[in-house]
Design an enzyme around this catalytic site. Structure first.
Site: not given
Ligand code: ADP
Length: 583
Positions: A262, A394, A470, A568
């Protein structure tokens, strides 16, 4: 149809730069317009320009004196006009464009570019940061003394052979394609993980009829992931790693590795790091450190489930249970048990310290020990699953937000008003208002669960990928509430992030892989802490929270200053034709 063979016998293409881009500052070198040195072309066109201007003016005067109409031109007049135009265009192109642009665009502030020279010089004096440079400051350093050349990995890469498939490999590929050799068995059958990956990849391409070119195979240690990180590999994905910092936290400077695709993210976090540094640094405090696992067990009656709940939560039984639990590891130490009952079903949330490991394996082993032990006194207990989602791993869950999971951290900094204005290009007042309406009220309106922040998950995910965490645990690790308040009579900004469930480790899982381990090493938290088990992973959690603080500061400022879309467009939009990228 046979898919094209992927593994050429040609050497790997050299990564050495093939062409030096000519720099205009390299005076004495030819310009890209003419094969002459720049100073010569400049002198030539300057002379030409002023000569023809002089010539044309004298011709004009002469025509007025002799009453000749202006449009009557001789051959020499035409030549002079053309020379005038040519030299004018050259000089405008060389000196004029920047000047015109600076006039037209000077009023549009860039997110990262400093506007006020004097202020910047002042801030630069205060900025004790060394590397990498803050983007909005002139970071020119004094020339370094000559040092021994750094040996780069380039040579090694060049010498690496590209995987070549042999006749024997061809036979195995055919048997994988035919289904006689299972793809998953290649590593154990061949005893060579790299070869297994190459064969599996070729078989897959033939089966699917699609090429995997672009997904590299060479240059990765497949032995290092065997039985640990990834099954049935066919290559690896490359993600660029950028560095933001130095991030000054608890009196120490860190260069924070961030793996991301990104655009803007690293630059923005870097700006936040700079604001923090110029304001004296951040303070990050670890409040809790315990990984959780919650099995689900079922009984014939709710009464029996309640009996077990009371037994497990009785402080008198804790000693016995922790002895059983702690047998699983030198590092796993039971901290507490919290139960939730749903009719006949009981959810038992075990919390334990896990040293420098993130700890999911460790806590699961301890829980299994306790379940086996309980079966003696509660033979009617039916273990539905070692994980009953009350852990909660998660998935967004209030239990983690309220109770914490992994490391709970609070991090704060007081950003000087000057820094808010000159580095973050906004005001304390605007930031406080935006935080209240966006991160607090807006998130409440959206029914957020732990999402009272601008983009904590951006920073968490990038650091997690870089350091071998993770990435799926980004879900709860990004729970964060960002608070902003005007302090010191409204002059300065107090900003904090509170993150109750940062799940990180510096041993186990992906942390031992070469690239990820290098990133942990950069932060000084690689592997197990020799002095105090758990110290490395706890430090990593405080770094994650501080980097989030930097990210929050910068993005919130960009939004407050109305510059988000502009930056951006600059950093996150390729000018390349994307339609050609996937051919
Ligand atoms: P996780 O529990 O995060 O899934 P693993 O079980 O894969 O991690 O890795 C932890 C392993 O590392 C355990 O076998 C443990 O004994 C070992 N280990 C060595 N040093 C440490 C340490 N300082 N902290 C935690 N674990 C350690």
């Amino acid at each position: 149809m046979e898919a094209p063979r992927l593994y050429s016998t040609k050497p790997v293409q050299s990564l050495k730069p093939t062409k030096k881009i000519p720099l205009e500052e390299d005076t004495g070198k030819a310009s890209d317009a003419l094969p002459l040195p720049l100073y010569l072309t400049n002198a030539l066109f300057f002379t030409l320009f002023f000569s023809v201007v002089y010539f044309l003016l004298s011709r004009w005067r002469e025509k007025i004196r002799t009453s000749t109409p202006l449009h009557v031109v001789t051959f020499s007049d035409i030549i002079a006009i053309l020379s005038f135009l040519a030299s004018f265009i050259y000089l405008l192109g060389f000196f004029g464009i920047d000047f015109v642009q600076s006039l037209v665009f000077q009023s549009s502030p860039d997110v990262w570019i400093a506007e006020e020279e004097d202020d910047e010089v002042l801030l630069a004096k205060e900025d004790a940061r060394k590397v990498p440079c803050g983007q909005a400051l002139d970071c020119s350093l004094p020339p370094l003394p000559p040092v021994a050349p750094i040996v780069t990995v380039q040579k090694v890469v060049d010498e690496k052979p590209v995987t070549v498939l042999t006749e024997e490999d061809e036979e195995i590929i055919k048997s994988v394609v035919a289904g006689t050799t299972p793809s998953y068995s290649l590593e154990s059958k061949l005893g060579d993980c790299k070869r297994a990956a190459a064969i599996r990849r070729e078989a897959l391409q033939r089966l699917i009829g699609k090429s995997l070119s672009g997904l590299p195979l060479d240059g990765f240690d497949y032995e290092s992931i065997l039985g640990q990180c990834c099954e049935m590999p066919v290559g690896y994905v490359q993600i660029p790693v950028g560095i933001s910092g130095p991030l000054l936290v608890n009196g120490r400077e860190y260069s924070v590795p961030m793996a991301t695709t990104e655009g803007c993210l690293v630059a923005s976090t870097n700006r936040g790091c700079k604001a923090i540094h110029l304001s004296g640094g951040a303070t990050s405090v670890l409040l809790k450190d315990g990984m959780t696992r919650a099995p689900c067990v079922r009984f014939g009656t709710a009464k029996r489930a309640a009996d077990l709940k009371l037994y497990l939560e009785d402080p008198d039984n804790f000693e016995t249970l922790s002895v059983v639990f702690n047998r699983s590891s030198r590092f796993g130490r039971l901290q507490g048990i919290k139960c939730a009952i749903a009719g006949k079903n009981l959810y038992i949330r075990f919390t334990c310290s896990t040293g420098d490991a993130m700890g999911m394996n460790m806590v699961s082993k301890g829980v299994q020990n306790v379940l086996d032990f309980l079966q003696t006194d509660f033979p009617d207990m039916d273990v539905i699953g070692i994980s009953g989602n009350y852990c909660s791993d998660k998935k967004p869950a209030a239990v983690n937000w309220i109770e914490g999971r992994g490391k709970s951290v609070v991090c704060e900094a007081t950003i000087k008003g000057d820094v808010v204005r000159k580095v973050l290009k906004t005001s304390v007042e605007s930031l406080v208002e935006l935080n209240m309406l966006k991160n607090l009220t807006g998130s409440a309106m959206a029914g957020a669960l732990g999402g009272f922040n601008a983009h904590a998950s951006n920073i968490v995910a990038a650091i997690y990928i870089a350091t071998g965490q993770d990435p799926a645990q980004n879900v709860e690790s990004s729970h964060c509430i960002t608070m902003m308040e005007a302090v010191n009579d409204g002059k300065d900004l107090h900003v904090s992030v509170t993150m109750p469930s940062i799940e990180v480790g510096t041993v186990g899982g992906g942390t031992q892989l070469a690239s990820q381990s290098a990133c942990l090493n950069l932060l000084g938290v690689k592997g197990a802490s020799k002095e105090t088990p758990g110290a490395n992973s706890r430090t990593l959690a405080t770094i994650v929270a501080s980097a989030v603080l930097a990210g929050e500061l910068s993005l919130m400022s960009a939004i407050a200053a109305g510059q988000l879309v502009k930056s951006h467009m600059k950093y996150n939009r390729s000018t390349k034709d994307v339609s050609k990228a996937s051919s």
